[in-house]
Design an enzyme around this catalytic site. Structure first.
Site, PDB file in Angstrom:
ATOM      1  N   ARG A 123      42.691  19.766  44.212  1.00 36.57           N
ATOM      2  CA  ARG A 123      43.074  20.836  45.171  1.00 36.57           C
ATOM      3  C   ARG A 123      44.012  21.874  44.555  1.00 36.57           C
ATOM      4  NH1 ARG A 123      43.048  16.506  48.919  1.00 36.57           N
ATOM      5  NH2 ARG A 123      41.178  16.670  50.202  1.00 36.57           N
ATOM      6  N   LYS A 145      42.418  36.360  39.531  1.00 32.81           N
ATOM      7  CA  LYS A 145      41.062  36.257  40.093  1.00 32.81           C
ATOM      8  C   LYS A 145      40.275  35.273  39.254  1.00 32.81           C
ATOM      9  CE  LYS A 145      39.988  40.664  42.310  1.00 32.81           C
ATOM     10  NZ  LYS A 145      39.179  41.900  42.203  1.00 32.81           N
ATOM     11  N   GLU A 187      37.753  49.326  29.632  1.00 32.07           N
ATOM     12  CA  GLU A 187      38.731  48.860  30.639  1.00 32.07           C
ATOM     13  C   GLU A 187      40.102  49.474  30.365  1.00 32.07           C
ATOM     14  OE1 GLU A 187      38.192  47.140  33.399  1.00 32.07           O
ATOM     15  OE2 GLU A 187      36.271  46.139  33.072  1.00 32.07           O
ATOM     16  N   LYS A 227      48.422  46.887  35.557  1.00 33.34           N
ATOM     17  CA  LYS A 227      47.759  45.856  36.378  1.00 33.34           C
ATOM     18  C   LYS A 227      48.790  44.989  37.088  1.00 33.34           C
ATOM     19  CE  LYS A 227      44.106  42.786  37.082  1.00 33.34           C
ATOM     20  NZ  LYS A 227      42.896  42.147  36.654  1.00 33.34           N
ATOM     21  N   GLU A 237      43.785  42.026  47.101  1.00 34.28           N
ATOM     22  CA  GLU A 237      42.872  43.170  47.207  1.00 34.28           C
ATOM     23  C   GLU A 237      42.648  43.609  48.660  1.00 34.28           C
ATOM     24  OE1 GLU A 237      39.754  43.321  44.165  1.00 34.28           O
ATOM     25  OE2 GLU A 237      38.505  44.288  45.654  1.00 34.28           O
ATOM     26  N   ARG A 241      44.648  47.170  45.074  1.00 35.89           N
ATOM     27  CA  ARG A 241      44.000  46.462  43.955  1.00 35.89           C
ATOM     28  C   ARG A 241      42.544  46.893  43.781  1.00 35.89           C
ATOM     29  NH1 ARG A 241      44.688  40.185  41.993  1.00 35.89           N
ATOM     30  NH2 ARG A 241      43.229  40.365  40.262  1.00 35.89           N
ATOM     31  N   ASN A 245      38.620  48.576  40.642  1.00 37.56           N
ATOM     32  CA  ASN A 245      37.150  48.582  40.610  1.00 37.56           C
ATOM     33  C   ASN A 245      36.597  49.971  40.322  1.00 37.56           C
ATOM     34  OD1 ASN A 245      37.251  45.874  41.235  1.00 37.56           O
ATOM     35  ND2 ASN A 245      37.132  46.245  43.448  1.00 37.56           N
ATOM     36  N   HIS A 248      33.148  50.517  38.967  1.00 34.22           N
ATOM     37  CA  HIS A 248      32.463  49.226  39.063  1.00 34.22           C
ATOM     38  C   HIS A 248      31.314  49.204  40.070  1.00 34.22           C
ATOM     39  CE1 HIS A 248      35.644  47.861  36.499  1.00 34.22           C
ATOM     40  NE2 HIS A 248      35.243  46.605  36.538  1.00 34.22           N
ATOM     41  N   HIS A 252      28.511  47.703  38.151  1.00 32.53           N
ATOM     42  CA  HIS A 252      27.980  46.358  38.412  1.00 32.53           C
ATOM     43  C   HIS A 252      26.483  46.396  38.628  1.00 32.53           C
ATOM     44  CE1 HIS A 252      31.525  43.653  39.800  1.00 32.53           C
ATOM     45  NE2 HIS A 252      31.114  43.350  38.599  1.00 32.53           N
ATOM     46  N   HIS A 264      29.765  44.220  30.023  1.00 30.78           N
ATOM     47  CA  HIS A 264      30.444  44.684  31.236  1.00 30.78           C
ATOM     48  C   HIS A 264      31.173  46.016  31.003  1.00 30.78           C
ATOM     49  CE1 HIS A 264      32.621  44.538  34.993  1.00 30.78           C
ATOM     50  NE2 HIS A 264      33.759  44.684  34.335  1.00 30.78           N
TER      51      HIS A 264
END
Ligand code: GLY
Length: 360
Positions: A123, A145, A187, A227, A237, A241, A245, A248, A252, A264
């Protein structure tokens, strides 16, 4: 103890340091040694482990920490639920306990999986990260993330699980293939655009084109600082945040449509050009900024055009993505350097025109 510059991610009692510079791996292992963990489960990209794994394991041994090694298939192939299940079984078969620690080693895909494994094991247990790619150091390994890809798309299953420390050792970058280094620079450009306009201007003057550039460690620290600031304000987010993206939404879709033949970062490059095109066409931003972005990305050897893109297929992908989120279109657009925010209700046809622009 090795002293390495650190950027703090401020999250109350879950705050942590991102150590960045030559020697950050040793500094991270010093941090591991200072914990009460009895055993370290090293979850690593197999190909990266072949290059750097022995030194990491020897560093843990020297600090009196026992370790087990859990290898992932390369890149996105490792980002799957069956792989995660297999790694968890392996780790538990080694009598892993709650006070023990997971160490992620590799590029963004591997550290996404390592963090996901840590968040599920018993957990949730502590984890630390040694990102070995430029993309991992400036983005993926910072901010907690974690996750995997599923049939329906990339990163649709995952958790927020902050690491206890991150070690961005710039020494790792010397072994990166040139194409991966370039993809990581996309990036860097994205982060500079979002939150550090003077870094963007420095990149325009003298962009790092390989790992030997003298200002690369400072460049990485500045991206981490942007960041860290964003994540500290909006860990989950709910708002700001999402600016990370930038590039993206279409990026994506291009990545998935290309059958992963693009990296990417290469898709982020194309996606940022598309986002700037929409920003200019909708009167948000001056056309000269699109020219500046194109010039920098081209100078870095990143793709900014692709006549083979399938406009309808890419738009269908972005619509499928849109259906999963509430509130309509989620394009991150820009009013200029330092200003990125979500824009909904774009004029019909704006995304199509942006893809047509990429196809020219
Ligand atoms: N890679 C984007 C984020 O961490 O939010």
């Amino acid at each position: 103890m090795t002293r390495i510059p650190a950027v703090r991610v401020e999250l109350g009692e879950r705050s942590y340091d991102v150590l960045a510079g030559e020697g950050a791996a040793d500094a991270l292992l010093d941090h591991v040694a200072s914990t009460d963990a009895g055993r370290i489960a090293v979850v690593a990209a197999g190909n990266v482990f072949d290059i750097h794994g022995e030194a990491v394991i020897a560093g843990l041994d020297r600090r009196g920490k026992r370790s087990t090694v859990h290898r992932l298939p390369p890149g996105e192939q490792g980002k799957s639920l069956p792989v995660v299940g297999g790694i968890i079984d392996e780790i538990l078969s080694e009598d892993f306990e709650r006070r023990d620690l997971v160490l992620g080693l590799g590029g963004g895909a591997a550290t996404d999986v390592a963090g996901f494994v840590a968040s599920l094991l018993l957990r949730g247990v502590r984890w630390v990260v040694l990102p070995t790619s430029l993309l991992g150091q400036v983005d993926a390994a910072v901010g907690g993330k974690t996750g995997v890809n599923v049939r329906r798309g990339k990163n649709l299953v995952g958790t927020f699980h902050q690491p206890r420390a991150v070690g961005c050792d710039t020494g790792f970058l010397a072994t990166l293939p040139a194409r991966e280094f370039r993809a990581g620079m996309a990036e860097v450009v994205k982060t500079a655009w979002i939150g550090d306009p003077s870094l963007f201007e420095a990149l325009e003057r003298d962009p790092p084109k390989d790992a030997s550039h003298p200002r690369l460690p400072e460049t990485i620290r500045r991206c981490i600082a942007v960041k860290a600031d964003i994540v500290s304000q909006d860990e989950r987010e709910a708002g700001r945040r999402a600016s990370l993206n930038f590039g993206h939404t279409l990026g994506h879709a291009i990545e998935t449509e290309s059958g992963m033949s693009y990296l990417h970062g290469e898709c982020v490059s194309l996606g940022m050009v598309a986002a700037l095109h929409i920003s200019v066409e909708t009167g948000r931003c001056e056309a000269s900024l699109l020219e500046r972005l194109l010039a920098l990305l081209e100078d870095l050897g990143l793709p900014v055009r692709d006549p083979s893109l399938d406009t309808d297929a890419i738009l269908a992908r972005t619509r499928a993505d849109k259906k999963r989120r509430e509130g309509g279109d989620r394009y991150q657009l820009t009013r200029g350097l330092g200003f990125v925010s979500v824009a909904r209700d774009l004029p019909a046809g704006a995304p199509r025109a942006a893809i047509e622009f990429l196809r020219r």
